[in-house]
Write a protein that holds these residues in place. Structure first.
Motif, short mmCIF file in Angstrom:
data_model
loop_
_atom_site.label_atom_id
_atom_site.label_comp_id
_atom_site.label_asym_id
_atom_site.label_seq_id
_atom_site.Cartn_x
_atom_site.Cartn_y
_atom_site.Cartn_z
N GLY A 150 37.81 -20.16 -20.41
CA GLY A 150 37.05 -21.60 -20.29
C GLY A 150 35.83 -21.29 -20.04
N LEU A 151 35.30 -20.15 -19.89
CA LEU A 151 33.70 -19.94 -19.58
C LEU A 151 32.73 -19.93 -20.83
N SER A 152 31.56 -20.15 -20.87
CA SER A 152 30.57 -19.97 -21.86
C SER A 152 29.42 -19.55 -21.49
N GLU A 153 28.91 -19.57 -20.28
CA GLU A 153 27.82 -18.86 -19.76
C GLU A 153 27.74 -17.46 -19.91
N PRO A 154 26.90 -16.77 -20.85
CA PRO A 154 26.94 -15.29 -21.37
C PRO A 154 27.38 -14.25 -20.04
N ASP A 155 26.47 -14.51 -19.09
CA ASP A 155 26.83 -13.30 -18.14
C ASP A 155 28.21 -13.63 -17.29
N LEU A 156 28.45 -14.72 -17.21
CA LEU A 156 29.77 -14.83 -16.59
C LEU A 156 31.16 -14.27 -17.68
N VAL A 157 30.78 -14.72 -18.81
CA VAL A 157 31.90 -14.21 -19.87
C VAL A 157 31.88 -12.74 -19.95
N ARG A 158 30.68 -12.01 -19.78
CA ARG A 158 30.82 -10.54 -19.74
C ARG A 158 31.44 -10.01 -18.42
N LYS A 159 31.30 -10.65 -17.36
CA LYS A 159 31.92 -10.35 -16.22
C LYS A 159 33.28 -10.49 -16.16
N ALA A 160 33.81 -11.65 -16.79
CA ALA A 160 35.37 -11.89 -16.82
C ALA A 160 36.01 -11.06 -17.84
N VAL A 161 35.24 -10.60 -19.10
CA VAL A 161 35.76 -9.68 -19.86
C VAL A 161 35.86 -8.23 -19.08
N ASP A 162 35.26 -7.78 -18.24
CA ASP A 162 35.14 -6.37 -17.74
C ASP A 162 36.39 -6.56 -16.59
N ILE A 163 36.48 -7.86 -16.08
CA ILE A 163 37.42 -7.90 -14.82
C ILE A 163 38.88 -7.84 -15.40
N PHE A 164 39.18 -8.70 -16.42
CA PHE A 164 40.37 -8.89 -16.99
C PHE A 164 40.89 -7.68 -17.81
N SER A 165 39.89 -7.05 -18.56
CA SER A 165 40.19 -5.75 -19.21
C SER A 165 41.01 -4.69 -18.36
N ASP A 166 40.63 -4.89 -16.98
CA ASP A 166 41.19 -3.79 -16.25
C ASP A 166 42.62 -4.08 -16.02
N ALA A 167 43.17 -5.33 -16.22
CA ALA A 167 44.50 -5.69 -16.03
C ALA A 167 45.63 -5.69 -17.32
N PHE A 168 44.74 -5.82 -18.43
CA PHE A 168 45.54 -6.02 -19.72
C PHE A 168 44.45 -5.60 -20.74
N THR A 169 45.29 -5.16 -21.91
CA THR A 169 44.31 -5.11 -23.31
C THR A 169 43.55 -6.25 -23.81
N LEU A 170 42.45 -6.47 -24.06
CA LEU A 170 41.73 -7.38 -24.36
C LEU A 170 41.08 -7.50 -25.52
N HIS A 171 41.38 -8.28 -26.57
CA HIS A 171 40.83 -8.27 -27.96
C HIS A 171 40.19 -9.74 -28.41
N LEU A 172 38.88 -9.74 -28.11
CA LEU A 172 38.18 -11.03 -28.49
C LEU A 172 37.67 -10.86 -29.83
N GLY A 173 37.71 -12.01 -30.67
CA GLY A 173 37.12 -12.14 -32.08
C GLY A 173 38.14 -11.38 -33.02
N ALA A 174 39.48 -11.54 -32.47
CA ALA A 174 40.79 -10.97 -33.26
C ALA A 174 41.52 -11.87 -33.96
N ARG A 175 41.83 -11.92 -35.02
CA ARG A 175 42.59 -12.87 -35.86
C ARG A 175 43.89 -12.16 -36.02
N VAL A 176 45.11 -12.78 -35.90
CA VAL A 176 46.34 -12.15 -36.08
C VAL A 176 46.55 -12.75 -37.44
N GLU A 177 46.90 -11.80 -38.45
CA GLU A 177 47.25 -12.01 -39.85
C GLU A 177 48.73 -12.32 -40.20
N GLY A 178 49.48 -11.67 -39.31
CA GLY A 178 50.76 -11.62 -39.74
C GLY A 178 51.71 -11.03 -38.67
N ALA A 179 53.04 -11.37 -38.62
CA ALA A 179 53.93 -11.03 -37.34
C ALA A 179 55.34 -10.79 -37.96
#
Length: 467
Positions: A208-237
């Motif tokens: 729910g964050l939009s401010e760029p610096d906080l988004v960068r911090k959040a991506v770095d933090i949460f990437s330590d816990a799980f694999t993270l793919h932003l800007g990704a689109r699931v095409e099929g399953a």
């Protein structure tokens, strides 16, 4: 078909519907509450409370793992998945039971069970058995999890927030689609409980964050816990012998695939409006079938019908649903009596994410094109109390008008659920930044970090004014 008449008909017995019923009754209206489904509110049954129970277990496991840097060695951490989920359901059922017990106190004559459908602007058909004529009606039908088309047909390999908490054990691996509040909370909690998590979102923001610096911090933090793919689109399953295989396209346009035991769809909860026959009620509907309604009175254009809570998709959080339900119930009673509805001003927007660190957005949203805003920031990396707890991650960004009026902000860090309340209350009271800084803050607390950001705003305002 049995005929019945009432002043106010409330469709839905969730947080908004219960509040609407109580408000209409208090206003003296003859009110009927129409119930469908298991009841107990989204928050208690499949939302706020069970997710926080999962997060609580995950936090205990994580803190046990993180003791060594503080000089505390606990040994290996073992997570008993069935025990975690059994406790979650046991406590969840207590919360749901309390809601159901409260509703059971309503007079039986005021309650109808079944599917409701508008016959016209003043009549509802209930379960094919009752025609209910009303003076005004409140739509409070809540929401349901969205399942994107690529995920349909996966059977029990597909989980939603309506089914996740019913699984008997934690999966070995989990793919999470959607990294808004719900998705990121559950992704981090599952990862901390030992589940291998891969998470996807089509956007470039998280929690729910939009401010760029906080988004960068959040991506770095949460990437330590799980694999993270932003800007990704699931095409099929597709189902596999071991679970599910996702085909997806990354932000760089490259095709990839991921396998997991199951997938959690956390891509939002659209309103439960299909089947209500809103066109028969004469309401003005958009191309998605959403009624055009006044955000203050909650009255829909075209008929004496109001819409509240998750059903209107405006601010789908519990405190807003309860408030909106109260407004809708009072205004429905007023319309039924031939009176004008009230139009109270909205509360400041307040949204929180209970990850660790926590995230929040308060008041006016971040807007890179807004002119004249004065911005104050702080970094939790060197904040005293946060460092003592080894929780020194994230930051705060607040914005104010040139005259010193606090407008809003975003936060990522420890204790944000409390810091955000301070800012929200200040916005409700129309406080200036200076007025808020002039209030006491204890040392050492994370609240001091909030005042660091506020003080920066004051310094910038003074500089502009030449003080």
């Amino acid at each position: 078909m049995r005929e019945r008449v009432c002043d106010v008909a409330v469709i839905g017995a969730g947080s908004a519907g219960l509040a609407a019923y109580r408000a209409a009754k208090k206003a003296g209206a003859d009110c009927v509450l129409i119930e469908r489904g298991p009841g107990g509110t989204t928050c208690a049954r499949v939302g706020c409370m069970p997710s926080k129970l999962l997060i609580a277990a995950a936090d205990v496991a994580q803190r046990a793992r993180e003791g060594e840097p503080l000089g505390v060695r606990i040994g290996s951490v073992t997570v008993d998945g069935p025990a975690v989920l059994a406790r979650l359901r046991r406590e969840r059922d207590r919360f749901v039971g309390a809601v159901l017990d409260a509703a059971d106190d309503f007079p039986a004559a005021d309650r109808l069970a079944g599917e409701a459908r508008f016959v016209d602007a003043r009549t509802l058909a209930i379960g094919g058995e009752v025609h209910l004529r009303f003076g005004a009606a409140v739509i409070a039908t809540g929401s349901s999890p969205a399942v994107p088309p690529p995920l349909r047909g996966l059977g029990d390999r597909l989980l939603t927030t309506d089914t996740l908490f019913e699984i008997p054990d934690l999966p070995e691996s989990l793919a999470v689609l959607g990294l808004g509040a719900v998705g990121v909370e559950l992704a981090q909690a599952m990862a901390r409980l030992g589940v291998k998590v891969t998470a996807f979102d089509t956007g470039d923001t998280i929690a729910g964050l939009s401010e760029p610096d906080l988004v960068r911090k959040a991506v770095d933090i949460f990437s330590d816990a799980f694999t993270l793919h932003l800007g990704a689109r699931v095409e099929g399953a597709e189902r596999t012998a071991a679970g599910v295989r996702l085909a997806w396209t990354g932000a760089d346009g490259r095709a990839a695939s991921t396998e997991a035991a199951c997938i959690l769809a956390a891509a939002g909860r659209p309103p439960n409006l299909s089947g209500l026959g809103l066109d028969a009620a004469g309401l003005a509907l958009d191309d998605r079938g959403m009624p055009d309604f006044d955000h203050r009175s909650l009255v829909c254009r075209g008929a004496p019908i109001l819409i509240a809570g998750d059903a209107n998709a405006w601010r789908p959080v519990l405190h807003e649903a309860s408030r909106q339900g109260g407004i809708a119930g009072r205004n429905a009673a007023a319309l039924a009596a031939g009176q004008e509805p009230e139009r109270p001003g909205p509360w400041p927007s307040l949204a929180m994410v209970f990850t660790h660190p926590q995230a929040a957005a308060i008041g006016e949203p971040y807007d890179p094109d807004a002119t004249g805003r004065i911005v104050g920031t702080m970094d939790f990396g060197d904040q005293g109390r946060a460092r003592t707890e080894r929780l020194n991650q994230g930051g705060i960004c607040l914005w104010a008008a040139p005259d010193g009026r606090l407008l809003g902000g975003e936060m990522l860090g420890p204790g944000v659920e409390h810091l955000a309340q301070i800012v929200s209350n200040a916005l409700c009271d129309n406080l200036t930044v200076q007025a808020l800084v002039d209030r006491p803050v204890y040392h050492p607390t994370v609240e001091e970090g909030l005042y660091t950001a506020l003080s920066e705003i004051i310094q910038k305002i003074d500089y502009v004014h030449g003080d």
